[in-house]
Design a protein around this motif. Structure first.
Motif, PDB file in Angstrom:
ATOM      1  N   ARG B 101       0.818  -1.210   0.000  1.00  0.00           N
ATOM      2  CA  ARG B 101       0.000   0.000   0.000  1.00  0.00           C
ATOM      3  C   ARG B 101       0.849   1.256   0.000  1.00  0.00           C
ATOM      4  O   ARG B 101       0.320   2.368  -0.006  1.00  0.00           O
ATOM      5  CB  ARG B 101      -0.954   0.011   1.212  1.00  0.00           C
ATOM      6  N   TYR B 104       0.145   4.371  -2.110  1.00  0.00           N
ATOM      7  CA  TYR B 104      -1.127   5.059  -1.930  1.00  0.00           C
ATOM      8  C   TYR B 104      -1.159   5.931  -0.677  1.00  0.00           C
ATOM      9  O   TYR B 104      -2.132   6.622  -0.427  1.00  0.00           O
ATOM     10  CB  TYR B 104      -2.273   4.039  -1.859  1.00  0.00           C
ATOM     11  N   GLU B 111      -2.569   3.526   7.749  1.00  0.00           N
ATOM     12  CA  GLU B 111      -3.392   2.764   6.821  1.00  0.00           C
ATOM     13  C   GLU B 111      -4.856   2.803   7.254  1.00  0.00           C
ATOM     14  O   GLU B 111      -5.175   2.655   8.433  1.00  0.00           O
ATOM     15  CB  GLU B 111      -2.925   1.301   6.757  1.00  0.00           C
ATOM     16  N   ASP B 115      -7.369   0.088   3.196  1.00  0.00           N
ATOM     17  CA  ASP B 115      -6.064  -0.521   2.941  1.00  0.00           C
ATOM     18  C   ASP B 115      -5.998  -1.927   3.525  1.00  0.00           C
ATOM     19  O   ASP B 115      -5.537  -2.859   2.879  1.00  0.00           O
ATOM     20  CB  ASP B 115      -4.948   0.339   3.564  1.00  0.00           C
TER      21      ASP B 115
END
Lengths: 338, 260
Positions: B101, B104, B111, B115
């Motif tokens: 992740r 992003y 997160e 996620d």
């Protein structure tokens, strides 16, 4: 993962405060903890306690404790970063020759009597700082191949430049016979005879470096997978590596220049923290800072109280304490895992 | 069109690795690159991933020049699973997949639930949920490979590039990995491009195959067109028997000793 940070930060802070209180109170003159708390919060007016106690607490012991906090935290944080982006569990803040460079600087300052310049200012920290940063610059340039710095090359050139510089240090020692013991003690590392100026000199470098590292802690996580894997995850590898090297070297250079070479903290604290809390650097960086501060305040207190009136170099204490504890953790972990 | 490659040349310290290569890969294809050792298969894959830069020629990715993408943009569109996955930090499998992740998230962003959902679903698709809490350093080769594929999936890529994903695995794990990739390809429409040594696996799973020889295209096309006795003998200098698998008709290859 992130919960451990919220849970353990206050716990470690509390532990740090307790150790600080103990450390202020013990020494050649023992001052009770209650008196210290009263002094700090001003419930005792001047004259209600001996002026000598005030001086001992605020002029001698506190600055030294704060310096221990900064050096311990700094070395541990830099150690975490070096181990992560070099992907090497044996790395410590001194691995790429920073300590050797600083020692050359310090040695030269003793040789040319710069430590006694104007009989007021010692230029030794400045010389050590310059020596350390210059070394990192050389090592970085040496390992730069086609715009990239492969970590293996960086590590190797660091070790080689380091051994070359240590030979220079020996040579300087050989030349500066009368100052020999000064340099030896400088190399062993010590927090003795420090004042608030040293603390405030060190603080900006440490803060800047640590904040930069912490801001890059997610990238640091990814970097442990390797340069190529980091690239595939969107990290601008060379730029990030450059920033990480600058930040962690700045921290190391600054600490070495005021305290000399205090070994083991930067190697062992990151491992202890990772063994207990895992490898997420968002957690490992700040907690290592705290644990490093605790370890060094504790070790330095022992260093100045165990053999009164003699001082044991604090690096000896950190290694004597740290190594057995590390072995204990290593064994314990082994048994619970296999 | 996912990749359009024109006149690609790659030299490494004046040694020519790839020469005048032209290639296009369609969206949703299962595409394999085969060829002898040292013919530039992995180099081609790394060029397509944007890790290496072409010496000459052009790589277009999703209609744009590959160089136009910055690393983060690229990491949201393509993922790479490499051959050597040695990791010496004891992250849990879950933490490794969560690193997918990275492209992003901002610096200090924690997160989100989304996620974590993506990570969980990536681990389900690769059958790694049951090893999520184990340390990556304690996993077997096959498990680690699947965790790395899960990490790649967590990047939500349109293209998955893999460098010999089955090397070093036993036959059960080989089929396991290939089946997982096949399902991803057919159900999630992820384009798969892989370098693979096992010609039987390549023939069985691929839509199209590129056969490289000394840095040049020797043949491209369907498995039946590329994996022929003549091609293989010519490129690998090895006599082989190839017949048709009776049920599904993919080329089946039998290696023959040179001394027996």
């Amino acid at each position: 993962m992130k919960y451990s940070l919220f849970l353990y930060t206050p716990l470690f802070l509390l532990l740090l405060i307790i150790i600080i209180l103990i450390s202020i109170s013990v020494g050649s003159v023992n001052i009770s903890c209650f008196e210290i708390v009263d002094m700090c919060f001003g419930s005792l007016k001047e004259g209600q306690f001996p002026q000598s106690h005030w001086d001992i607490v605020f002029r001698i012991r506190l600055p030294r404790i704060f310096l221990a906090i900064l050096v311990g935290a700094g070395l541990s944080i830099a150690g975490v970063a070096f181990q992560a982006f070099l992907r090497n569990p044996l790395a410590d803040p001194y691995i790429v020759g920073v300590s050797a460079g600083a020692a050359v600087g310090a040695g030269l300052s003793f040789l040319f009597k710069l430590n006694l310049l104007f009989h007021v200012i010692s230029l030794t920290p400045v010389a050590a700082f310059m020596g350390a940063l210059f070394t990192v610059f050389i090592v970085y340039r040496l390992s730069l191949v086609r715009g990239k710095v492969p970590v293996e090359t960086f590590l190797l050139s660091g070790v080689i430049v380091g051994s070359f510089l240590w030979a220079l240090v020996s040579f300087v020692m050989f030349l500066s016979r009368e100052d020999l013991h000064r340099l030896i003690f400088w190399i062993m590392g010590s927090l003795a005879e420090k004042n608030w100026t040293d603390v405030f000199l060190l603080l900006p470098y440490l803060l800047t470096g640590s904040i930069i590292l912490w801001m890059n802690s997610r990238a640091l996580n990814v970097m442990t997978l390797g340069d190529e894997a980091s690239h595939y995850l969107g990290v601008e590898v060379e730029r990030t590596k450059f920033i990480l090297i600058i930040a962690s070297s700045l921290i190391t250079a600054a600490t070495v220049s005021v305290s000399g070479i205090i070994g083991f903290v930067g190697l062992i604290v990151p491992h202890i923290v990772r063994m207990i809390f895992g490898s997420d650097h968002r957690v490992v960086l700040p907690l290592s800072g705290l644990v490093g501060a605790i370890l060094l305040v504790f070790s330095d207190t022992l260093a100045r109280t165990l053999l009164v009136p003699m001082e044991i170099p604090v690096g000896i204490i950190t290694a004597l304490l740290g190594a057995p504890f590390f072995c204990y953790l290593l064994r314990k972990r082994k048994f619970s895992f296999f | 069109m996912i990749f359009e490659i024109e006149n690609l040349n790659f030299e490494y310290s004046s040694h020519i690795v790839l020469k005048d290569l032209n290639l296009s890969v369609l969206k949703g294809e299962f595409f394999s690159i085969i060829g002898p050792n040292g013919t530039g298969k992995s180099t081609l894959l790394r060029l397509m991933a944007g890790f290496l830069k072409p010496s000459r020629g052009n790589i277009k990715f999703m209609g744009y020049h590959l160089q136009k993408f910055n690393p983060l943009e690229l990491a949201r569109k393509r993922a790479f699973v490499s051959q050597d996955n040695f990791i010496n930090f004891p992250y849990t499998a879950y933490e490794i997949v969560l690193m997918g992740r990275f492209p992003y998230l901002r610096n200090f962003q924690i997160e989100t639930k989304e996620d974590h959902d993506i990570v969980r679903s990536a681990m389900e698709k690769t059958s790694t949920t049951h090893i999520a809490t184990r340390s990556i350093t304690d996993l077997s080769g096959g498990e680690r490979q699947r965790v790395m594929i899960a990490k790649a999936l967590a990047q939500n890529p349109s293209v998955l590039l893999l460098d010999e994903p089955t090397s070093g695995l036993d036959i059960n794990y080989q089929i396991d990995i290939m089946d997982h990739l096949r399902l991803l390809n057919r159900h999630e429409k992820v384009t798969i491009i892989m370098v693979i040594h096992d010609l039987n696996l390549a023939g069985q799973y691929s839509d199209r195959i590129l056969l490289l020889s000394k840095g040049r295209t020797y043949a491209t096309g369907s498995p039946e067109e590329v994996i022929t006795e003549q091609n293989i003998e010519e490129v690998f200098s090895l006599k082989v028997n190839i017949d048709k698998e009776p049920e599904r008709g993919f080329p089946r290859l039998m290696l023959i000793s040179r001394v027996l």
